[in-house]
Design a protein around this motif. Structure first.
Motif, short mmCIF file in Angstrom:
data_model
loop_
_atom_site.label_atom_id
_atom_site.label_comp_id
_atom_site.label_asym_id
_atom_site.label_seq_id
_atom_site.Cartn_x
_atom_site.Cartn_y
_atom_site.Cartn_z
N TYR A 201 0.82 -1.21 0.00
CA TYR A 201 0.00 0.00 0.00
C TYR A 201 0.86 1.26 0.00
O TYR A 201 0.61 2.19 -0.77
N THR A 205 0.97 3.94 -3.02
CA THR A 205 0.33 5.25 -2.81
C THR A 205 1.30 6.34 -2.43
O THR A 205 0.99 7.53 -2.61
N LYS A 333 -4.54 -7.41 -5.88
CA LYS A 333 -5.61 -6.43 -6.04
C LYS A 333 -5.24 -5.11 -5.40
O LYS A 333 -5.50 -4.04 -5.96
N PHE A 336 -3.06 -2.90 -7.61
CA PHE A 336 -3.72 -2.26 -8.76
C PHE A 336 -4.91 -1.39 -8.35
O PHE A 336 -5.33 -0.53 -9.13
N ARG A 337 -5.44 -1.57 -7.14
CA ARG A 337 -6.54 -0.72 -6.64
C ARG A 337 -6.21 -0.28 -5.22
O ARG A 337 -6.82 -0.74 -4.24
N ASN A 339 -6.89 1.64 -2.65
CA ASN A 339 -7.72 2.54 -1.84
C ASN A 339 -7.76 2.03 -0.40
O ASN A 339 -7.33 0.91 -0.11
N ALA A 342 -9.60 -1.29 0.40
CA ALA A 342 -8.82 -2.44 -0.09
C ALA A 342 -7.62 -2.69 0.82
O ALA A 342 -7.22 -3.84 1.04
#
Length: 501
Positions: A201, A205, A333, A336-337, A339, A342
């Motif tokens: 993460y 990010t 996941k 690629f996503r 947030n 997630a």
């Protein structure tokens, strides 16, 4: 905005009053563990902390927790200096008991602060759901049983974890989130199980450009990397100077211990052990060999090597490979996503994987799954459906920690009351999901919860009446195997929900 009642503070005050009443309750060997650590950190030079072995309960937590014990010892010497003598094994004056009990409550203020921050970071309709989830964590039967009766400091450390998770909710808090989590790792290394989710993460990010995964934000990498190195330097640096890191690592990661803990944690290996136990009776009829020297291993209730009578042996490498494999699946996941929902889901699934497939897992580690999951359990009804069997199985699996008759009504009534209250509140609060729910999974949950009551009654009361002191391993085996079914079922359900969301 109108304040939602009851508030976190109000619940904390009421909970504190109840916990004070539990001061005279049963306390486990963990009480003596922490008293000994107070004595070690207060009486001995820093360089001897991880070598001292007068007591069998040697210091086996990372340095920040040792520093934490040293801070507590500065107050403890004003209460009862006798508790700080290394050779005063088993010392438990009422002053010592009350002091240690009080420190658990006082340090739990970190949990109260973090939960309030979680509620404040939510807005609109989700704020009421966040309030319900926060209060459920604050009043958790798991924390009550483990911290305030059995005795540990999990509330404070889960407060640090939740603080780190909440900071990661906004871009401005990503750096602080990573640093707080690094500090947490230096307090208790069990949180390493969640580190892969943090790595992915924060990489996605904070360290990589949101516009392109091939563009690196070098300044952010430098800030995060130097901050983490600084924290680990503060924790381990003094010991590194004396070349004591290998000694510390040998204390933190004792792989000489067996696959299963004294009481089987409700994971895949509990089910594996149960099947092996059944196969002892079935194998001769099938012509399969049975290792007679291993027959007593799976039920002896001791910490040590676990040997299987029929099924193949499990090695630490197998556990590590399975844990890594099932952690990697949700991390794809997350990459690629990336947030926040997630991220919390990935943290939860990393906790699941390590609990279900890890080596020598303690039953108390189920809180690594329950507490992060609680933060998103009310996202919709599909999430709640996966959370229900975990809430039941995870808390019921902790019952064997309190085996004394006086604590039976406390753990049973409190846990059942918590389950009924919060599962009803959650059911009314969770919004409908955009995708259809799983009919069979919902029915499994209802059946599973229904079975829990007679199982608890049998294991806690009727087994001893019927069999006396014979077959003492059966209640533990039934409780662990039942709980394992719930945890595994919840994991499968949430894995589907995570990827379908």
């Amino acid at each position: 905005m109108t304040e939602i009642y009851p508030t976190i503070t109000q619940c904390a005050v009421v909970a504190t009053a109840f916990k004070i009443l539990l001061f005279p309750a049963y306390k486990s060997t963990d009480f003596e563990v922490h008293r000994n650590w107070l004595a070690i950190t207060h009486s001995l030079p820093l360089w001897e902390w991880y070598y001292e072995k007068t007591s069998e309960w040697t210091l086996d937590y990372p340095p920040f927790f040792a520093y934490f014990e040293w801070i507590l010892s500065q107050v403890a010497k004003l209460v009862d200096p006798a508790m700080l003598r290394v050779y005063n094994l088993g010392y438990d004056s009422w002053q010592t008991v009350y002091f240690q009990r009080f420190t658990v409550i006082a340090t739990e203020l970190m949990l109260v602060y973090a939960l309030q921050l979680f509620v404040d970071s939510s807005h609109g309709v989700t704020k009421r759901a966040a309030q319900a989830a926060a209060i459920s964590v604050l009043l958790s039967p798991g924390l009550l049983i483990i911290d305030h009766i059995h005795f540990q400091y999990n509330g404070a450390m889960y407060g640090v974890l939740i603080l780190s998770l909440v900071l990661a909710r906004h871009k401005s808090g990503l750096l602080a989130s990573g640093l707080v989590f690094a500090a947490l790792l230096c307090m208790k290394h069990i949180y390493l199980y969640l580190a892969p989710a943090y790595f992915v993460y924060l990489l996605r990010t904070y360290c990589l450009s949101p516009k392109s995964v091939v563009r690196i934000q070098f300044l952010n990498c430098l800030k995060l990397g130097s901050g983490i190195l600084g924290i680990f330097g503060l924790a381990f640096g003094p010991f590194a100077i004396k070349n004591q890191i290998p000694q510390i690592l040998s204390r933190l990661f004792p792989f000489s211990r067996g696959l299963c803990h004294a009481y089987w944690a409700p994971n895949v290996w509990a089910m594996y052990s149960f099947v092996d136990r059944v196969m002892i009776f079935v194998a001769p009829r099938l012509g399969l060999p049975v290792k007679t020297e291993a027959i007593n291993s799976v039920t002896r209730g001791l910490v040590g090597d676990t040997a299987f009578a029929v099924l193949p042996e499990i090695t630490p490498r197998v556990c590590f490979a399975l844990t890594l494999l099932f952690q990697a699946i949700p991390l794809v996941k997350l990459f690629f996503r990336p947030n926040w929902d997630a991220f919390i889901g990935a943290v939860t699934l990393c906790g699941y994987s390590s609990f279900l497939f890890g080596w020598h897992v303690h039953e108390k580690a189920i809180l690594l799954v329950i507490i992060p999951f609680s933060l998103i359990a009310l996202k919709d009804r599909r999430h709640l459906s996966a959370f229900r069997p975990l809430a039941v199985s995870g808390h019921v699996s902790l019952f064997p920690l309190l085996f004394t008759p006086a604590e039976f009504p406390i753990k049973t009534v409190y846990t059942i009351f918590w389950l009924v209250l919060f599962l009803m509140v959650f059911d009314r609060t969770a919004p409908a999901s955009k995708s259809p729910r799983f009919f069979l999974f919902d029915r499994f949950t209802i059946l599973y919860i229904t079975v829990s009551i007679p199982l608890i009654v049998y294991c806690s009361l009727f087994h001893q009446i019927i069999f006396g002191k014979s077959y003492e391993f059966l209640p533990l085996m039934f409780m662990s195997s039942y709980s394992a079914i719930g945890v595994v079922g919840s994991w499968v359900g949430f894995m589907v929900v995570y990827f379908a969301s």
